[in-house]
Design a protein around this motif. Structure first.
Motif, short mmCIF file in Angstrom:
data_model
loop_
_atom_site.label_atom_id
_atom_site.label_comp_id
_atom_site.label_asym_id
_atom_site.label_seq_id
_atom_site.Cartn_x
_atom_site.Cartn_y
_atom_site.Cartn_z
N ALA A 1 8.21 44.99 2.80
CA ALA A 1 8.87 44.13 2.27
C ALA A 1 10.43 44.28 2.22
O ALA A 1 11.15 43.31 2.64
N ARG A 2 10.70 45.37 2.44
CA ARG A 2 12.23 45.63 2.72
C ARG A 2 12.52 45.38 4.15
O ARG A 2 13.68 45.52 4.42
N GLN A 3 11.41 45.48 5.06
CA GLN A 3 11.85 45.02 6.42
C GLN A 3 11.84 43.64 6.68
O GLN A 3 11.99 42.99 7.71
N GLY A 4 11.57 42.86 5.71
CA GLY A 4 11.65 41.20 5.56
C GLY A 4 10.44 40.64 6.00
O GLY A 4 10.24 39.46 6.19
N VAL B 1 -5.27 45.34 -12.23
CA VAL B 1 -3.88 44.70 -12.13
C VAL B 1 -2.87 45.47 -12.80
O VAL B 1 -1.55 45.49 -12.46
N GLN B 2 -2.98 46.01 -14.00
CA GLN B 2 -2.08 47.03 -14.52
C GLN B 2 -1.50 47.97 -13.93
O GLN B 2 -0.41 48.02 -13.63
N MET B 3 -2.59 48.71 -12.99
CA MET B 3 -2.06 49.61 -11.99
C MET B 3 -1.17 49.20 -10.95
O MET B 3 -0.26 49.70 -10.75
N TYR B 4 -1.56 48.02 -10.35
CA TYR B 4 -0.81 47.35 -9.40
C TYR B 4 0.70 47.13 -9.98
O TYR B 4 1.79 47.42 -9.11
N GLN C 1 8.36 50.74 -7.18
CA GLN C 1 8.97 50.76 -6.09
C GLN C 1 9.85 49.78 -5.91
O GLN C 1 10.26 49.31 -4.71
N GLY C 2 10.18 49.15 -6.94
CA GLY C 2 11.07 48.04 -7.16
C GLY C 2 10.89 46.53 -6.70
O GLY C 2 11.52 45.56 -6.35
N MET C 3 9.32 46.46 -6.65
CA MET C 3 9.00 45.08 -6.16
C MET C 3 8.11 44.58 -7.63
O MET C 3 7.50 45.10 -8.30
N ALA C 4 8.47 43.21 -7.53
CA ALA C 4 7.59 42.30 -8.50
C ALA C 4 6.38 41.93 -8.06
O ALA C 4 6.11 41.81 -6.85
N SER C 5 5.36 41.87 -8.91
CA SER C 5 3.95 41.39 -8.35
C SER C 5 3.52 40.25 -9.29
O SER C 5 4.13 39.75 -10.30
N ALA C 6 2.57 39.70 -8.91
CA ALA C 6 1.57 38.68 -9.68
C ALA C 6 0.23 38.74 -9.61
O ALA C 6 -0.28 39.03 -8.32
N LEU D 1 9.99 34.11 -3.47
CA LEU D 1 10.82 34.91 -4.67
C LEU D 1 10.59 36.32 -4.57
O LEU D 1 11.13 37.05 -5.30
N HIS D 2 10.09 36.88 -3.30
CA HIS D 2 9.83 38.36 -2.87
C HIS D 2 8.84 38.75 -3.96
O HIS D 2 9.16 40.21 -4.39
N VAL D 3 7.95 38.17 -4.53
CA VAL D 3 6.92 38.81 -5.35
C VAL D 3 5.74 39.00 -4.30
O VAL D 3 5.26 38.16 -3.60
N ILE D 4 4.96 40.14 -4.40
CA ILE D 4 3.76 40.40 -3.95
C ILE D 4 2.76 39.98 -4.69
O ILE D 4 2.46 40.39 -5.64
N PRO D 5 1.80 38.89 -4.35
CA PRO D 5 0.59 38.33 -5.26
C PRO D 5 -0.39 39.42 -5.12
O PRO D 5 -0.81 39.96 -3.60
N VAL D 6 -1.04 39.85 -5.84
CA VAL D 6 -2.37 40.67 -5.89
C VAL D 6 -3.52 39.71 -6.08
O VAL D 6 -3.60 39.12 -7.45
N ILE D 7 -4.44 39.60 -5.13
CA ILE D 7 -5.41 38.51 -5.42
C ILE D 7 -6.89 39.15 -5.58
O ILE D 7 -7.07 40.03 -4.94
#
Length: 371
Positions: free
Chosen positions: A42-45, A87-90, A97-102, A130-136
Motif C-alpha cells: 500500500a505504501r508503494q501506491g 476480522v478482529q485479528m486483521y 502497520q498504520g493501515m485502516a481496514s474494513a 480512502l486507502h482502506v484495505i477491505p477484508v472480504i
C-alpha cells in the motif's frame, strides 16, 4: 517479470491453512505477516483487497470441534463464531502497520444482482480511494449454498472482476500448478506460465483441498479462468514462501502465472456488449453525445433529454442520439423513474431532487462502452 510487478490494484486470496495454523485457530503470526506485506505494498501506491478464508476453522477451534461438521446449521454457527476472531485479528494487526481496514461480507447473489453488484462495487472502490484495505469473506452465516458449494477462490475471482483488478493472487499451501499430481507422478513439473482458460490446465488440476479448507487446485484454475474474463491475470503461489507478496511485486516469478489473453478494457467492452440485456434507453443532446462518443466521458444527467423503458439501477441501457442512433451502452446509476426526474438537471441538484445521490453521473465512463 511477474505480472504482479506491473499491477496497481491487486486482489489477494489466502486459504484457511495459511491463516489458521492448519486449523488450530487464527494464527496471529501469519496474519501479522500478511498485514505487514499488505501495508508495504500500500505504501508503494498499490490498492489491495484481501479475500481471507478461515472463519469456519476459527469457529471450530473456539467451539472445541476437532472435525469439520456436516450439518449446515453447525457450519453456519462456526462461521458466525469464527468471523469475530478472524476480522478482529486483521483489524488489530493492520492497524499496527498504520493501515485502516474494513470487513465486507459478500455472497455470490450480491454479485449476480446488478443493483447489489453496483452497490458493492461503489463501496469497495470508495474504501480503496480512502486507502482502506477491505477484508472480504463469504457471508456463510446466512447463505446456505455458499457453504455447501462456495469457495473463496471463486469469490476472489468475482471480487477481481468487481473492482477491475489488474491481478488476482491466490496463495495456497502448494508451490503452484503442476502438469500432474506431484504426489503421484515424479515427472510432474511446475507450470510457471500459461494462458488462463486453457482447457489443458483443468485436466492438469485435480484433487481435493486440505482437511481444513474446501478448495483444490481445480477451483484455483477455474477462478483464474473467471478472472481472465475481465482481463485480470492470476498468480497461484505458495503462501509459505517468505515475503511472497513483496517478492512478486518486486518482479520475482514465483508459482504459476495464468495470464489473461484479453486486455482489461477490451474484456470489459466485450462483456458489456455480448452478455447484458438492454432494459431501456436514454436520449442525449448533441453536446453529451460528443463527450460520450468522441471523448469517452461519463454521461451526466444534464445531457439526457428523454428516458425510455422501465429499468432499475444497475441495468444496461442504450445511449441514443435524437435521431435514434445508438452510440453507447452502459450500466445506469439510476432507475428509470429517477432518471426521468433528474434528466436535464446538473449533477449538483440530484440530492435536492431525489433526496439522495447514488452517483454524480447517469452512467460512469468505466461502466460505459462506445459503439
Amino acid at each position: 517479470m511477474s505480472v504482479v510487478a506491473r499491477a496497481r490494484r491487486i486482489v489477494v486470496k489466502v486459504g484457511s491453512s495459511l491463516v489458521t495454523n492448519e486449523g488450530r485457530g487464527v494464527d496471529a503470526e501469519a496474519i501479522g505477516n500478511w498485514s505487514r506485506q499488505l501495508a508495504a505494498l500500500a505504501r508503494q501506491g498499490r490498492e489491495l483487497v484481501m479475500v481471507s478464508s478461515g472463519a469456519i476453522a476459527e469457529g471450530m477451534k473456539r467451539l472445541g470441534w476437532t472435525t469439520r461438521p456436516r450439518e449446515l446449521h453447525e457450519l453456519q454457527a462456526a462461521a458466525a463464531v469464527g468471523q469475530m476472531g478472524l476480522v478482529q485479528m486483521y483489524e488489530t494487526l493492520l492497524r499496527e502497520q498504520g493501515m485502516a481496514s474494513a470487513q465486507v461480507l459478500l455472497t455470490h447473489a450480491d454479485l449476480a444482482d446488478r443493483e447489489r453488484y453496483l452497490n458493492a462495487r461503489s463501496t469497495l472502490l470508495t474504501l480503496l480511494g480512502l486507502h482502506v484495505i477491505p477484508v472480504i469473506n463469504e457471508n456463510d452465516t446466512v447463505v446456505n449454498d455458499e457453504i455447501k458449494f462456495g469457495d473463496n477462490d471463486t469469490l476472489g475471482a468475482l471480487v477481481a472482476n468487481l473492482v477491475e483488478a489488474d491481478v488476482l493472487v491466490i496463495l495456497t499451501d502448494q508451490p503452484g500448478l503442476y502438469s500432474a499430481d506431484p504426489r503421484k507422478d515424479t515427472a510432474a513439473t511446475l507450470i510457471t506460465e500459461a494462458r488462463a482458460g486453457d482447457p489443458a490446465l483443468e485436466r492438469m488440476a485435480g484433487g481435493a483441498g486440505s482437511a481444513i479448507g474446501r478448495g483444490g487446485m481445480l477451483t484455483k484454475v477455474l477462478a483464474a479462468k473467471r478472472a481472465a474474463g475481465s482481463g485480470a491475470s492470476t498468480v497461484i503461489a505458495s503462501g509459505r514462501e517468505p515475503d511472497v507478496l513483496l517478492r512478486l511485486a518486486g518482479g520475482e516469478p514465483i508459482g504459476s502465472a495464468l495470464l489473461a489473453a484479453t486486455p482489461k478494457q477490451t474484456a470489459r467492452k466485450r462483456w458489456m456488449l455480448d452478455h447484458l440485456q438492454l432494459r431501456g434507453a436514454v436520449t442525449v443532446d448533441d453536446g453529451a453525445a460528443a463527450k460520450v462518443r468522441d471523448e469517452g466521458k461519463s454521461l451526466l444527467p444534464v445531457g439526457v433529454t428523454a428516458v425510455a423503458g422501465d429499468f432499475e439501477r444497475g441495468d444496461v441501457i442504450a445511449v441514443r442520439m435524437a435521431d435514434g442512433t445508438e452510440i453507447a451502452r452502459g450500466l445506469s446509476n439510476y432507475a428509470a423513474s429517477e432518471a426521468r426526474r433528474i434528466a436535464r438537471q446538473p449533477s449538483a441538484r440530484i440530492a435536492e431532487i431525489l433526496g439522495y445521490v447514488n452517483e454524480l453521473e447517469m452512467i460512469h465512463r468505466t461502466n460505459l462502452v462506445r459503439l
